[in-house]
Every structure is written in structure tokens, then in C-alpha cells.
Design a protein around this motif. Structure first.
Motif, PDB file in Angstrom:
ATOM      1  N   GLU A  51       5.561   2.973  10.841  1.00 13.70           N
ATOM      2  CA  GLU A  51       5.699   1.755  11.838  1.00 13.70           C
ATOM      3  C   GLU A  51       6.423   0.674  11.113  1.00 13.70           C
ATOM      4  O   GLU A  51       5.776   0.010  10.084  1.00 13.70           O
ATOM      5  N   LYS A  52       7.694   0.261  11.503  1.00 13.63           N
ATOM      6  CA  LYS A  52       8.306  -1.131  10.931  1.00 13.63           C
ATOM      7  C   LYS A  52       8.261  -0.936   9.470  1.00 13.63           C
ATOM      8  O   LYS A  52       7.931  -2.044   8.635  1.00 13.63           O
ATOM      9  N   PRO A  53       9.117  -0.162   9.111  1.00 10.69           N
ATOM     10  CA  PRO A  53       9.292  -0.333   7.296  1.00 10.69           C
ATOM     11  C   PRO A  53      10.223  -1.513   7.158  1.00 10.69           C
ATOM     12  O   PRO A  53      11.126  -1.566   8.004  1.00 10.69           O
ATOM     13  N   ASN A  54      10.136  -2.014   6.103  1.00 15.25           N
ATOM     14  CA  ASN A  54      10.816  -3.118   5.916  1.00 15.25           C
ATOM     15  C   ASN A  54      12.116  -2.990   4.744  1.00 15.25           C
ATOM     16  O   ASN A  54      12.844  -4.026   4.732  1.00 15.25           O
ATOM     17  N   GLY A  55      12.319  -1.974   4.573  1.00 14.04           N
ATOM     18  CA  GLY A  55      13.477  -1.605   3.941  1.00 14.04           C
ATOM     19  C   GLY A  55      13.511  -1.773   2.304  1.00 14.04           C
ATOM     20  O   GLY A  55      14.489  -1.633   1.570  1.00 14.04           O
ATOM     21  N   ALA A  56      12.488  -2.301   2.013  1.00 13.48           N
ATOM     22  CA  ALA A  56      11.882  -2.648   0.521  1.00 13.48           C
ATOM     23  C   ALA A  56      11.139  -1.511  -0.052  1.00 13.48           C
ATOM     24  O   ALA A  56      10.372  -0.784   0.562  1.00 13.48           O
ATOM     25  N   GLY A  57      11.450  -1.318  -1.385  1.00 13.12           N
ATOM     26  CA  GLY A  57      10.452  -0.405  -2.045  1.00 13.12           C
ATOM     27  C   GLY A  57       9.802  -0.952  -3.383  1.00 13.12           C
ATOM     28  O   GLY A  57      10.215  -1.747  -3.860  1.00 13.12           O
ATOM     29  N   VAL A  58       8.651  -0.277  -3.687  1.00 14.98           N
ATOM     30  CA  VAL A  58       7.791  -0.973  -4.974  1.00 14.98           C
ATOM     31  C   VAL A  58       7.471   0.443  -5.591  1.00 14.98           C
ATOM     32  O   VAL A  58       6.772   1.374  -5.179  1.00 14.98           O
ATOM     33  N   LEU A  59       8.016   0.486  -6.978  1.00 18.23           N
ATOM     34  CA  LEU A  59       7.649   1.404  -7.722  1.00 18.23           C
ATOM     35  C   LEU A  59       6.170   1.165  -8.447  1.00 18.23           C
ATOM     36  O   LEU A  59       6.084   0.191  -9.249  1.00 18.23           O
ATOM     37  N   PHE A  60       5.148   2.003  -8.333  1.00 18.78           N
ATOM     38  CA  PHE A  60       4.080   1.768  -9.307  1.00 18.78           C
ATOM     39  C   PHE A  60       3.803   2.751 -10.343  1.00 18.78           C
ATOM     40  O   PHE A  60       3.957   4.012 -10.110  1.00 18.78           O
ATOM     41  N   MET A  61       3.685   2.239 -11.472  1.00 17.14           N
ATOM     42  CA  MET A  61       3.670   2.896 -12.668  1.00 17.14           C
ATOM     43  C   MET A  61       2.429   3.698 -12.973  1.00 17.14           C
ATOM     44  O   MET A  61       1.274   2.926 -13.195  1.00 17.14           O
ATOM     45  N   VAL A  62       2.313   4.938 -12.848  1.00 19.27           N
ATOM     46  CA  VAL A  62       1.010   5.439 -13.118  1.00 19.27           C
ATOM     47  C   VAL A  62       0.890   5.719 -14.720  1.00 19.27           C
ATOM     48  O   VAL A  62       1.230   6.723 -15.306  1.00 19.27           O
ATOM     49  N   SER A  63       0.101   4.771 -15.282  1.00 20.62           N
ATOM     50  CA  SER A  63       0.227   4.747 -16.597  1.00 20.62           C
ATOM     51  C   SER A  63      -1.166   3.940 -17.157  1.00 20.62           C
ATOM     52  O   SER A  63      -1.222   2.710 -16.655  1.00 20.62           O
ATOM     53  N   GLY A  64      -2.169   4.499 -17.846  1.00 16.11           N
ATOM     54  CA  GLY A  64      -3.108   3.857 -18.554  1.00 16.11           C
ATOM     55  C   GLY A  64      -3.257   4.485 -19.884  1.00 16.11           C
ATOM     56  O   GLY A  64      -3.352   5.366 -20.175  1.00 16.11           O
ATOM     57  N   GLY A  65      -3.115   3.564 -20.955  1.00 15.24           N
ATOM     58  CA  GLY A  65      -2.772   3.912 -22.342  1.00 15.24           C
ATOM     59  C   GLY A  65      -1.641   4.785 -22.398  1.00 15.24           C
ATOM     60  O   GLY A  65      -1.550   5.685 -23.213  1.00 15.24           O
ATOM     61  N   TRP A  66      -0.876   4.527 -21.444  1.00 15.42           N
ATOM     62  CA  TRP A  66       0.741   5.372 -21.612  1.00 15.42           C
ATOM     63  C   TRP A  66       0.538   7.006 -21.338  1.00 15.42           C
ATOM     64  O   TRP A  66       1.010   7.759 -21.681  1.00 15.42           O
ATOM     65  N   HIS A  67      -0.788   7.011 -20.795  1.00 15.77           N
ATOM     66  CA  HIS A  67      -1.559   8.486 -20.205  1.00 15.77           C
ATOM     67  C   HIS A  67      -0.851   8.620 -18.699  1.00 15.77           C
ATOM     68  O   HIS A  67      -1.484   7.435 -18.035  1.00 15.77           O
ATOM     69  N   SER A  68      -0.252   9.456 -17.976  1.00 14.85           N
ATOM     70  CA  SER A  68       0.057   9.461 -16.684  1.00 14.85           C
ATOM     71  C   SER A  68      -0.488  10.714 -16.054  1.00 14.85           C
ATOM     72  O   SER A  68      -0.251  11.712 -16.415  1.00 14.85           O
ATOM     73  N   ARG A  69      -1.617  10.416 -15.259  1.00 24.23           N
ATOM     74  CA  ARG A  69      -2.472  11.577 -14.673  1.00 24.23           C
ATOM     75  C   ARG A  69      -1.773  11.929 -13.297  1.00 24.23           C
ATOM     76  O   ARG A  69      -1.312  10.881 -12.507  1.00 24.23           O
ATOM     77  N   TRP A  70      -1.620  13.305 -13.024  1.00 22.26           N
ATOM     78  CA  TRP A  70      -1.475  13.642 -11.681  1.00 22.26           C
ATOM     79  C   TRP A  70      -2.803  13.546 -10.769  1.00 22.26           C
ATOM     80  O   TRP A  70      -4.270  13.877 -11.258  1.00 22.26           O
ATOM     81  N   THR A  71      -2.699  13.029  -9.448  1.00 20.48           N
ATOM     82  CA  THR A  71      -3.939  13.063  -8.569  1.00 20.48           C
ATOM     83  C   THR A  71      -3.438  13.477  -7.213  1.00 20.48           C
ATOM     84  O   THR A  71      -2.229  13.278  -6.828  1.00 20.48           O
ATOM     85  N   ASP A  72      -4.119  13.815  -6.413  1.00 20.09           N
ATOM     86  CA  ASP A  72      -3.837  14.163  -4.819  1.00 20.09           C
ATOM     87  C   ASP A  72      -3.212  12.914  -4.365  1.00 20.09           C
ATOM     88  O   ASP A  72      -4.016  11.950  -4.543  1.00 20.09           O
ATOM     89  N   PRO A  73      -2.072  12.735  -3.986  1.00 22.10           N
ATOM     90  CA  PRO A  73      -1.514  11.442  -3.086  1.00 22.10           C
ATOM     91  C   PRO A  73      -2.397  10.978  -2.263  1.00 22.10           C
ATOM     92  O   PRO A  73      -2.325   9.453  -2.254  1.00 22.10           O
ATOM     93  N   LYS A  74      -3.174  11.527  -1.702  1.00 22.29           N
ATOM     94  CA  LYS A  74      -4.163  11.054  -0.517  1.00 22.29           C
ATOM     95  C   LYS A  74      -5.025  10.039  -1.415  1.00 22.29           C
ATOM     96  O   LYS A  74      -5.512   8.996  -0.699  1.00 22.29           O
TER      97      LYS A  74
END
Length: 287
Positions: A51-74
Motif C-alpha cells: 500500500e502506497k510504496p514511496n519509490g525509495a529503497g533502504v538497504l539493510f546490512m546484515v552484518s555483526g562482526g562482519w558475520h552475515s547470517r541467514w534467517t527466515d525473512p519473516k
């Protein structure tokens, strides 16, 4: 008929999976492949408000200690909900993870993610000039690296992705390391605790955002607790001084009595600041 059934089944297996959140207001596209390395896929998840997307995007860096974990997107939906409620599309970006990969390789990955999203911006309903980046700790460091060391891409590159810029239009960084020169010293406990720092120390300058601030850097919000012992607030204070000296639009929000990682009211305050910053600096072109 049997061959048609098998073909249909295989097609359904290999098509990207799209799902809706419980309230069906957010479309989640998991595991979009933005590159490959060592035979493995580099991926991000896309969260698109319906509903009402504003046309802008935000990239979130999945990183802690430069370790990048997968998790269920939900599982990440609640973190992104304040941005989604305001119409932002969110990209949850995973990079080649420590301990296998070190910072120079990690940075190449996140730069590529920006290039890829710019190349495919129309597919995600975002303007490539209205992309922000956000992360905490190592993710904050990567966000600042993107903000301070972007390039226009290589128009002669054979791969279309690499022809695109990795520039972002706004940055938010929670408690970020901004100078890693001391961290890559073998005498430093950081060096031994975080394998991503175990690379050629002569390259540390290249990945220390405090050394790369220039007047054309994007608006940047720093959020740091004044009781942070893991990444002292001096890291944010030093780069803030550089932003001021170079007249870059920037703010430092100090969370009183907060340590590394925000909880409760501190987390709410920081989250509200993230939304405010991106609304101010990613949507202004629409006014």
C-alpha cells in the motif's frame, strides 16, 4: 502428459519464492541472487509494501562482526516494519561472511549489491537515485564505507552490474567502527576476536571511513550509546568532526547510558530516527 507434469514441477521448484506477511501488506521476495563467489550465491531479501510504496529503497546490512547470517525473512519483518509503514522498500543484504571472508572481500559484496539494485530498480519499484543504507556495528561500518567511498561504476565492464554506480543517497549507522587501523594489528584483541580483520594491515586505510570523508558524501546519521565499550563513541565523534569540517549534512544522536546494542525505549528512539532521516533525505526529490 507425464513429461509436462515433471516440467511444471521443476519450474515451480526453481522459480523465486514470493510470500506475503500475515497481514498481507508486505510482499517478501527471499533470496534474490545478486552475485556468486566460490560457487556460492550472494543474496538479499526484498520487502515491498503493498500500500502506497514511496519509490525509495533502504538497504539493510546484515552484518555483526562482519558475520552475515541467514534467517527466515519473516523474522526480520518487525525490524523493518517502521520503514515499510512509511512506504519504503527494504533490501536485507547478506555478504560473504566471516570467518571465510575478510573486510576487503565483504566490501566488494555490498558494493555489488548496490549496483545490482540500481540495475534492477524498476523491477523493485524504486528510484535508483533514492536508495539509502543502514546497519549496526559492522553493518554500520559497511554503511559508512558505501557512503564515503562510492564510485560511478565502470562503463567498460563486460558485466552490466559493474557498469552501475554504488552510490547511495543517505546513510544511517548505529555504533559503527570508523577507523579500523588499530583493529588489524595482531596485538589487538579485535584482530583475534573478529577474523574479518585478519587481512593485510597496509589496506586498513582503504576501509576506514573516517579517512575518506569528502564534501559530496550523502547525508549521514550516526547513532551511538555513550556507554558503548565494544565500539567506543569516539568512533562516531571522530567521523562526525570530519563531516562537519567537510560540510557534509550529518547528525550524531547520542543515546544516554546505552551500551552496544539498543533495547526497549532506546531501540524505539533509534528506529524513529532512522525513519525520520530517510523520509527527510530520500523523499525530498518527490516534493
Amino acid at each position: 502428459m507425464k513429461s509436462l507434469f515433471i516440467a511444471t514441477l521443476l519450474a515451480s521448484i526453481f522459480l523465486p519464492v514470493c510470500s506475503l506477511s500475515a497481514d498481507e501488506n508486505v510482499k517478501i521476495t527471499p533470496d534474490v541472487v545478486y552475485g556468486h563467489k566460490y560457487g556460492m550465491a550472494l543474496t538479499f531479501d526484498v520487502y515491498r509494501p503493498q500500500e502506497k510504496p514511496n519509490g525509495a529503497g533502504v538497504l539493510f546490512m546484515v552484518s555483526g562482526g562482519w558475520h552475515s547470517r541467514w534467517t527466515d525473512p519473516k523474522n526480520m519483518l518487525s525490524r523493518f516494519q517502521p520503514l515499510l509503514d512509511e512506504g519504503f522498500t527494504v533490501f536485507s543484504v547478506r555478504h560473504g561472511s566471516s570467518p571465510k571472508f575478510v573486510i576487503p572481500e565483504v566490501v566488494n559484496d555490498v558494493r555489488r549489491s548496490v549496483r545490482f539494485i540500481r540495475l534492477h530498480a524498476k523491477d523493485y519499484g524504486v528510484n535508483p537515485e533514492q536508495l539509502g543504507v543502514w546497519g549496526g556495528s559492522a553493518g554500520g561500518h559497511l554503511s559508512l564505507v558505501l557512503g564515503t567511498t562510492s564510485d560511478k561504476g565502470n562503463p567498460k565492464a563486460k558485466e552490466a552490474v559493474l557498469q552501475n554506480s554504488n552510490r547511495v543517497a543517505a546513510v544511517v549507522a548505529y555504533y559503527p567502527p570508523t577507523d579500523i587501523r588499530e583493529f588489524v594489528d595482531e596485538k589487538s584483541p579485535y584482530y583475534h576476536n573478529y577474523p574479518a580483520l585478519q587481512f593485510d594491515a597496509d589496506l586498513a586505510d582503504d576501509f576506514s571511513p573516517v579517512l575518506h570523508v569528502t564534501p559530496d558524501d550523502p547525508p549521514t546519521l550516526l547513532i551511538h550509546g555513550d556507554q558503548d565499550k565494544l565500539v567506543p563513541i569516539s568512533h562516531s565523534e571522530k567521523i562526525m568532526k570530519q563531516f562537519q569540517d567537510h560540510k557534509v549534512q550529518a547528525e550524531l544522536l547520542v543515546i544516554k547510558d546505552a551500551a552496544h546494542g539498543f533495547k526497549g525505549e532506546d531501540n524505539t528512539r533509534a528506529s524513529q530516527a532512522v525513519v525520520r532521516w530517510f523520509k527527510q533525505h530520500l523523499l525530498k526529490k518527490q516534493k
